[in-house]
Design a protein around this motif. Sequence first.
Motif, PDB file in Angstrom:
ATOM      1  N   LEU A 143     -32.562  -4.582  -1.537  1.00 36.22           N
ATOM      2  CA  LEU A 143     -33.666  -5.481  -1.873  1.00 36.22           C
ATOM      3  C   LEU A 143     -33.960  -5.448  -3.369  1.00 36.22           C
ATOM      4  O   LEU A 143     -34.147  -6.494  -4.005  1.00 36.22           O
ATOM      5  N   GLU A 144     -34.015  -4.246  -3.932  1.00 36.72           N
ATOM      6  CA  GLU A 144     -34.326  -4.090  -5.355  1.00 36.72           C
ATOM      7  C   GLU A 144     -33.282  -4.759  -6.236  1.00 36.72           C
ATOM      8  O   GLU A 144     -33.603  -5.267  -7.323  1.00 36.72           O
ATOM      9  N   ASP A 145     -32.046  -4.783  -5.785  1.00 33.25           N
ATOM     10  CA  ASP A 145     -30.958  -5.369  -6.568  1.00 33.25           C
ATOM     11  C   ASP A 145     -30.761  -6.858  -6.295  1.00 33.25           C
ATOM     12  O   ASP A 145     -29.722  -7.423  -6.645  1.00 33.25           O
ATOM     13  N   GLY A 146     -31.734  -7.493  -5.651  1.00 31.01           N
ATOM     14  CA  GLY A 146     -31.687  -8.943  -5.514  1.00 31.01           C
ATOM     15  C   GLY A 146     -30.985  -9.456  -4.281  1.00 31.01           C
ATOM     16  O   GLY A 146     -30.541 -10.612  -4.255  1.00 31.01           O
ATOM     17  N   LYS A 147     -30.831  -8.651  -3.254  1.00 34.09           N
ATOM     18  CA  LYS A 147     -30.230  -9.064  -1.980  1.00 34.09           C
ATOM     19  C   LYS A 147     -28.816  -9.644  -2.163  1.00 34.09           C
ATOM     20  O   LYS A 147     -28.560 -10.814  -1.845  1.00 34.09           O
ATOM     21  N   PRO A 148     -27.875  -8.849  -2.666  1.00 35.29           N
ATOM     22  CA  PRO A 148     -26.493  -9.339  -2.788  1.00 35.29           C
ATOM     23  C   PRO A 148     -25.980  -9.893  -1.460  1.00 35.29           C
ATOM     24  O   PRO A 148     -26.309  -9.378  -0.381  1.00 35.29           O
ATOM     25  N   SER A 149     -25.162 -10.935  -1.536  1.00 37.15           N
ATOM     26  CA  SER A 149     -24.753 -11.667  -0.328  1.00 37.15           C
ATOM     27  C   SER A 149     -23.673 -10.956   0.484  1.00 37.15           C
ATOM     28  O   SER A 149     -23.479 -11.275   1.659  1.00 37.15           O
ATOM     29  N   ARG A 150     -22.949 -10.016  -0.123  1.00 40.22           N
ATOM     30  CA  ARG A 150     -21.898  -9.283   0.606  1.00 40.22           C
ATOM     31  C   ARG A 150     -22.127  -7.781   0.407  1.00 40.22           C
ATOM     32  O   ARG A 150     -22.103  -7.286  -0.716  1.00 40.22           O
ATOM     33  N   VAL A 151     -22.321  -7.084   1.519  1.00 36.63           N
ATOM     34  CA  VAL A 151     -22.651  -5.659   1.476  1.00 36.63           C
ATOM     35  C   VAL A 151     -21.695  -4.887   2.368  1.00 36.63           C
ATOM     36  O   VAL A 151     -21.356  -5.336   3.473  1.00 36.63           O
ATOM     37  N   GLN A 152     -21.260  -3.716   1.898  1.00 39.95           N
ATOM     38  CA  GLN A 152     -20.535  -2.797   2.764  1.00 39.95           C
ATOM     39  C   GLN A 152     -21.253  -1.452   2.766  1.00 39.95           C
ATOM     40  O   GLN A 152     -21.700  -0.954   1.732  1.00 39.95           O
ATOM     41  N   LEU A 153     -21.404  -0.889   3.958  1.00 39.93           N
ATOM     42  CA  LEU A 153     -21.901   0.467   4.108  1.00 39.93           C
ATOM     43  C   LEU A 153     -20.701   1.401   4.128  1.00 39.93           C
ATOM     44  O   LEU A 153     -19.753   1.183   4.895  1.00 39.93           O
ATOM     45  N   VAL A 154     -20.725   2.426   3.286  1.00 42.42           N
ATOM     46  CA  VAL A 154     -19.607   3.362   3.161  1.00 42.42           C
ATOM     47  C   VAL A 154     -20.111   4.765   3.453  1.00 42.42           C
ATOM     48  O   VAL A 154     -21.110   5.202   2.865  1.00 42.42           O
ATOM     49  N   GLU A 155     -19.441   5.470   4.360  1.00 41.26           N
ATOM     50  CA  GLU A 155     -19.791   6.870   4.601  1.00 41.26           C
ATOM     51  C   GLU A 155     -18.566   7.752   4.416  1.00 41.26           C
ATOM     52  O   GLU A 155     -17.482   7.458   4.932  1.00 41.26           O
ATOM     53  N   LEU A 156     -18.757   8.848   3.692  1.00 45.21           N
ATOM     54  CA  LEU A 156     -17.705   9.837   3.487  1.00 45.21           C
ATOM     55  C   LEU A 156     -17.871  10.944   4.522  1.00 45.21           C
ATOM     56  O   LEU A 156     -18.929  11.567   4.609  1.00 45.21           O
ATOM     57  N   GLU A 205     -31.975 -10.556   7.108  1.00 49.47           N
ATOM     58  CA  GLU A 205     -31.212 -10.932   5.912  1.00 49.47           C
ATOM     59  C   GLU A 205     -30.155  -9.883   5.589  1.00 49.47           C
ATOM     60  O   GLU A 205     -29.026 -10.211   5.230  1.00 49.47           O
ATOM     61  N   PHE A 206     -30.550  -8.627   5.705  1.00 52.55           N
ATOM     62  CA  PHE A 206     -29.589  -7.550   5.429  1.00 52.55           C
ATOM     63  C   PHE A 206     -28.473  -7.556   6.463  1.00 52.55           C
ATOM     64  O   PHE A 206     -27.291  -7.420   6.121  1.00 52.55           O
ATOM     65  N   ALA A 207     -28.828  -7.714   7.725  1.00 51.26           N
ATOM     66  CA  ALA A 207     -27.821  -7.737   8.791  1.00 51.26           C
ATOM     67  C   ALA A 207     -26.822  -8.866   8.575  1.00 51.26           C
ATOM     68  O   ALA A 207     -25.615  -8.710   8.831  1.00 51.26           O
ATOM     69  N   SER A 208     -27.303 -10.001   8.061  1.00 51.07           N
ATOM     70  CA  SER A 208     -26.410 -11.136   7.804  1.00 51.07           C
ATOM     71  C   SER A 208     -25.490 -10.873   6.622  1.00 51.07           C
ATOM     72  O   SER A 208     -24.352 -11.351   6.577  1.00 51.07           O
ATOM     73  N   ALA A 209     -25.990 -10.109   5.639  1.00 52.10           N
ATOM     74  CA  ALA A 209     -25.193  -9.825   4.442  1.00 52.10           C
ATOM     75  C   ALA A 209     -24.189  -8.700   4.665  1.00 52.10           C
ATOM     76  O   ALA A 209     -23.233  -8.558   3.889  1.00 52.10           O
ATOM     77  N   LEU A 210     -24.389  -7.892   5.720  1.00 53.60           N
ATOM     78  CA  LEU A 210     -23.525  -6.741   5.970  1.00 53.60           C
ATOM     79  C   LEU A 210     -22.162  -7.201   6.490  1.00 53.60           C
ATOM     80  O   LEU A 210     -22.045  -7.657   7.627  1.00 53.60           O
ATOM     81  N   THR A 211     -21.143  -7.090   5.653  1.00 50.90           N
ATOM     82  CA  THR A 211     -19.809  -7.576   6.013  1.00 50.90           C
ATOM     83  C   THR A 211     -18.941  -6.518   6.675  1.00 50.90           C
ATOM     84  O   THR A 211     -18.014  -6.853   7.408  1.00 50.90           O
TER      85      THR A 211
END
Length: 453
Positions: A117-130, A150-156
Amino acid sequence: MQTLRTHFRPRPSAFSRYLHNAQKQAIILNKCQLRQNSQLSGSTAEPTKLAKIIEDTIRSTGPIPVSQYIQLCLSHPTEGYYMKGDIFGTKGDFITSPEISQAFGELVGIWLLSRWLEDGKPSRVQLVELGPGRGTLMDDILRATRGFKEFASALTSVTLVETSQQLRKKQKDKLEKYGVPLSWHDRIEDVPQDAYSLVVAHEFFDALPIHILQKTDRGFREVLVGLDSTTLIKNRSALDIDTTLASPIVKRTSSRLNFTLSADASPITSVLVASSPRFANLPTGSRIEVSPASFKIAHQVGNLIQKGGAALVVDYGGPQLYGNSFRAFRKHKVVEVFDEPGSSDLTTNVDFAYLKEAMSQPGLHHGLLSQRDFLLKMGIEVRCNALMRNAPSDERRKDIEHSVKRLIDPIGMGTQYQVMAVTPKEKPYPFLEAMGTGMQRLVEKGATTAKAV
């Protein structure tokens, strides 16, 4: 320790090839000092299959670095610790924060969401876990964030860095219900860099291989793993850890393995000492644990975040050097590191200052809090109350309350675990004092939708 517990096999770069060749040279040229260890058990119990493999390697090439010993114990294709059954939870050898309470992972998810949210809601997001273990933490993150449309829609995609095929199957079984594309990689270098990346590493860096170096009158020498028929250094002093993390009972070992000090300097030692300016002026007698694997992976995380995103690293340790934290866990107890190789989780405290040095790319900012402070500022008490209200029974309510108290215990996990944020902007909440109105709304909305699972 970390739902993490996997080992990377990085593609050799020029630097890693140099380290590998230097390590081989150090093994070949090594000469060991003769010192008797009076505390070594004289038992002749039959060693494990992996112990025999390690002993044969030492007889063939000479004493080996501690890093090689750790890699064999954790990642040997057939006898390695992570290649065996389920090692997590109350029935395993250790239990992690996500396994203790769902509130931990949900608040991590809320923090990651706040960065998007703070970074302006980028349209393509990936969650990465190590090192995602059984997928428990990512499960909690996805459950906590799926209500934000909105976040769920952006999560690719959900990208998991994991080498164990057994754990990959467990992760798939747990996470495919969310309908988000899942992908797996052996190395962080293979993670796509074409999306806004939210990275989490929980109890990951503590399980990566380390080298142990000791400062002598002639400079730094490497502590190696040898056999009791070779010369040994004096037994280690007490662990520089607070054993409230586990039972302090230490099982005596009948292993033939023990620590030995290289008599000669080696190229690998010089490279490791030069990797941090903090190492150069340590007094004679100092011992340090250094993880070049951690440095390399942390640097790759920095590269990924620099392109857009944020990272959260949670582990035990602190912003300081450690020299004697190398230990083994089995059935929630501390055991000797040479006892039944391949049957215990091996771990060390994380030097967060070293990780910060590795992630020193221009424009990156770092924040560090205790787990207690992080969770309290993120509203764990509000979430705990919400979970208790929605719990189906008094027994479940008591369990929720006890679990949350354990996470923020000021003489236990609450202060022994540290949380480090890495962002391309100034340190975000809760690593700053003030909570913005947007963050306040996230915490409140997350709490109102919290349900016990």
